[in-house]
Design a protein around this motif. Sequence first.
Motif, PDB file in Angstrom:
ATOM      1  N   LYS A 157       4.745   0.249  -2.661  1.00  0.00           N
ATOM      2  CA  LYS A 157       4.259   1.623  -2.565  1.00  0.00           C
ATOM      3  C   LYS A 157       4.890   2.511  -3.636  1.00  0.00           C
ATOM      4  CE  LYS A 157       5.235   2.022   1.900  1.00  0.00           C
ATOM      5  NZ  LYS A 157       5.322   2.635   3.265  1.00  0.00           N
ATOM      6  N   GLU A 158       6.204   2.459  -3.752  1.00  0.00           N
ATOM      7  CA  GLU A 158       6.886   3.373  -4.658  1.00  0.00           C
ATOM      8  C   GLU A 158       6.699   3.004  -6.129  1.00  0.00           C
ATOM      9  OE1 GLU A 158      10.921   4.016  -3.562  1.00  0.00           O
ATOM     10  OE2 GLU A 158      10.445   4.546  -1.496  1.00  0.00           O
ATOM     11  N   LEU A 181      -7.593  -2.037   4.056  1.00  0.00           N
ATOM     12  CA  LEU A 181      -8.079  -1.919   2.684  1.00  0.00           C
ATOM     13  C   LEU A 181      -9.602  -1.818   2.676  1.00  0.00           C
ATOM     14  CD1 LEU A 181      -7.456  -1.963  -0.383  1.00  0.00           C
ATOM     15  CD2 LEU A 181      -7.877  -4.432  -0.301  1.00  0.00           C
ATOM     16  N   LYS A 182     -10.102  -0.756   2.028  1.00  0.00           N
ATOM     17  CA  LYS A 182     -11.538  -0.595   1.821  1.00  0.00           C
ATOM     18  C   LYS A 182     -11.780  -0.336   0.342  1.00  0.00           C
ATOM     19  CE  LYS A 182     -12.928   1.140   6.397  1.00  0.00           C
ATOM     20  NZ  LYS A 182     -13.652   2.211   7.119  1.00  0.00           N
ATOM     21  N   GLU A 193      -0.007   3.551  -0.350  1.00  0.00           N
ATOM     22  CA  GLU A 193      -0.477   2.787   0.805  1.00  0.00           C
ATOM     23  C   GLU A 193      -1.624   1.852   0.439  1.00  0.00           C
ATOM     24  OE1 GLU A 193       0.937   2.815   3.674  1.00  0.00           O
ATOM     25  OE2 GLU A 193       2.247   4.564   3.536  1.00  0.00           O
ATOM     26  N   GLN A 194      -2.502   2.300  -0.449  1.00  0.00           N
ATOM     27  CA  GLN A 194      -3.642   1.460  -0.834  1.00  0.00           C
ATOM     28  C   GLN A 194      -3.186   0.245  -1.637  1.00  0.00           C
ATOM     29  OE1 GLN A 194      -6.611   3.137  -3.531  1.00  0.00           O
ATOM     30  NE2 GLN A 194      -8.250   2.296  -2.253  1.00  0.00           N
ATOM     31  N   PHE A 198      -3.662  -3.686  -0.598  1.00  0.00           N
ATOM     32  CA  PHE A 198      -4.277  -4.678  -1.484  1.00  0.00           C
ATOM     33  C   PHE A 198      -3.490  -5.985  -1.478  1.00  0.00           C
ATOM     34  CE2 PHE A 198      -5.141  -6.770  -5.513  1.00  0.00           C
ATOM     35  CZ  PHE A 198      -6.514  -6.673  -5.613  1.00  0.00           C
ATOM     36  N   VAL A 199      -2.165  -5.902  -1.591  1.00  0.00           N
ATOM     37  CA  VAL A 199      -1.369  -7.137  -1.664  1.00  0.00           C
ATOM     38  C   VAL A 199      -1.192  -7.794  -0.296  1.00  0.00           C
ATOM     39  CG1 VAL A 199      -0.143  -6.370  -3.718  1.00  0.00           C
ATOM     40  CG2 VAL A 199       0.853  -5.922  -1.470  1.00  0.00           C
ATOM     41  N   ARG A 200      -1.557  -7.079   0.790  1.00  0.00           N
ATOM     42  CA  ARG A 200      -1.434  -7.657   2.127  1.00  0.00           C
ATOM     43  C   ARG A 200      -2.765  -8.204   2.638  1.00  0.00           C
ATOM     44  NH1 ARG A 200      -0.353  -4.703   6.312  1.00  0.00           N
ATOM     45  NH2 ARG A 200       0.755  -6.374   7.389  1.00  0.00           N
TER      46      ARG A 200
END
Length: 456
Positions: A157-158, A181-182, A193-194, A198-200
């Motif tokens: 995130k950071e 994720l959309k 957060e997006q 994506f990586v999850r």
Amino acid sequence: MVGFVLVVGCGGAYYLYQQLDGNISKVDVGVENDAVSDGPVNLLIIGTDARSGKGNSGYGDSGSVGHADTTILMHISKDRSNATALSIPRDLITDIPNCPTKQKDGSKKVIPGEHGVRFNTSLGQEGRDPGCTWRTVEKLTGLKINHFMMADFNAVKELSEAVDGVEVCAAKDIDDPKSHLKLKAGRHTVKGEQALAFVRTRHAIGFGSDLDRIKMQQQFLSSLIRKLKSSAFSSPGKLYDVSQAATRALTVDTGIGTAGKLLDFGNDLKKVDIDKVTFATVPVLDNPNDKATVILDQAKADPLFAMVRADHTLAKHKKSKGKSSGPAKKAPPELVRVDVTNGGGPIGSAQETVDWLQNNKGAKLSTNAGNAPAKLAATRLEYAPNQADQAATLADWMGLPKSALKKSSQDAGDRVPMKLVLGKDFKAPGTPIEAPTETPDGVQNVNADDKNVCAK
């Protein structure tokens, strides 16, 4: 963390990193290697699913002790011309060795090993620390690890916020209620957060497995590396933001546990060009006894690990930018002094090798030292700087790859022998321990400079 390692040594970073010492968390894993090595470097990168940390309560498994949710073993070649990043599936069934851990009161506790368990339990479970994952990966691959870096959800995130987003690509619309994720089909810039979503993501892509999630992570990290290595991040302000984001989420071993050491480490590794960084996934098969897990595909994994141990690149372009040091001076047979131990070869290999050295090569100072104290996946020759000529002779006779040669830092006494430990890769004396130079068929891999990778 992969991209951060490859950019951390860029110009102007030194004064910034002196301010960031306090951000870095350290774990004493019982091994403290120098920050900079003159040989290949193996960096273990761990992403934990612990829910601790601001904003992480909604992620991972509730009550998780912080397992090894994402694990990448990054191998940087000796000449720093290329790097290979091996993703290890979290649901791989493997063996976890006994693991010594340092407790808060300074005492040591050995966590018993386990046979046939999920790889991700090498961290967190039963109080295991990153050193346990370190030892598990060494046992699995036969590669000796130099350092580790561990981060939680906040790192994605950071860091993605600090670089103003990371470009990703979706070949189709993605709507994953699990990761939230959309994305419409096409290219997008994700952050915060997006980016973490994506990586999850795995349920809305491919077959919905962890292997598909690994592909998403490799695409994201490749794009992050490209952005971090671009000229856009040469400004002190932007570099400071990236450095703050990375170090706040970072836990490392004591060997790179200060700003100065981390800077030296990054300076050493930043020489690798993006088009020579290859991501690959450790090949696995469905577990016939448990559909939720996978087992090692030995036929593909063995040559892949051998290739990396031999310092061979997975990148398509094979030309090395490193300078050749020329042939090493070789000692005559009568001066080659070596103790031979069996650390994984066929029974009787040590004596067979000594007989061959004495009778076929004239190395009368070779000795059978019995069985090695521990099993090794790869044969290893340990020697001192003043034994380099002996090592060159023995390596030539035995057909040892460069990765098998381990030089110590101090000279040895006149009658101190070298140590040859025969590993599981040893077949017979005089039979070269070879490694492939081409990526084995069927091994999933992607180049970090490939901008056309899209999630399917």
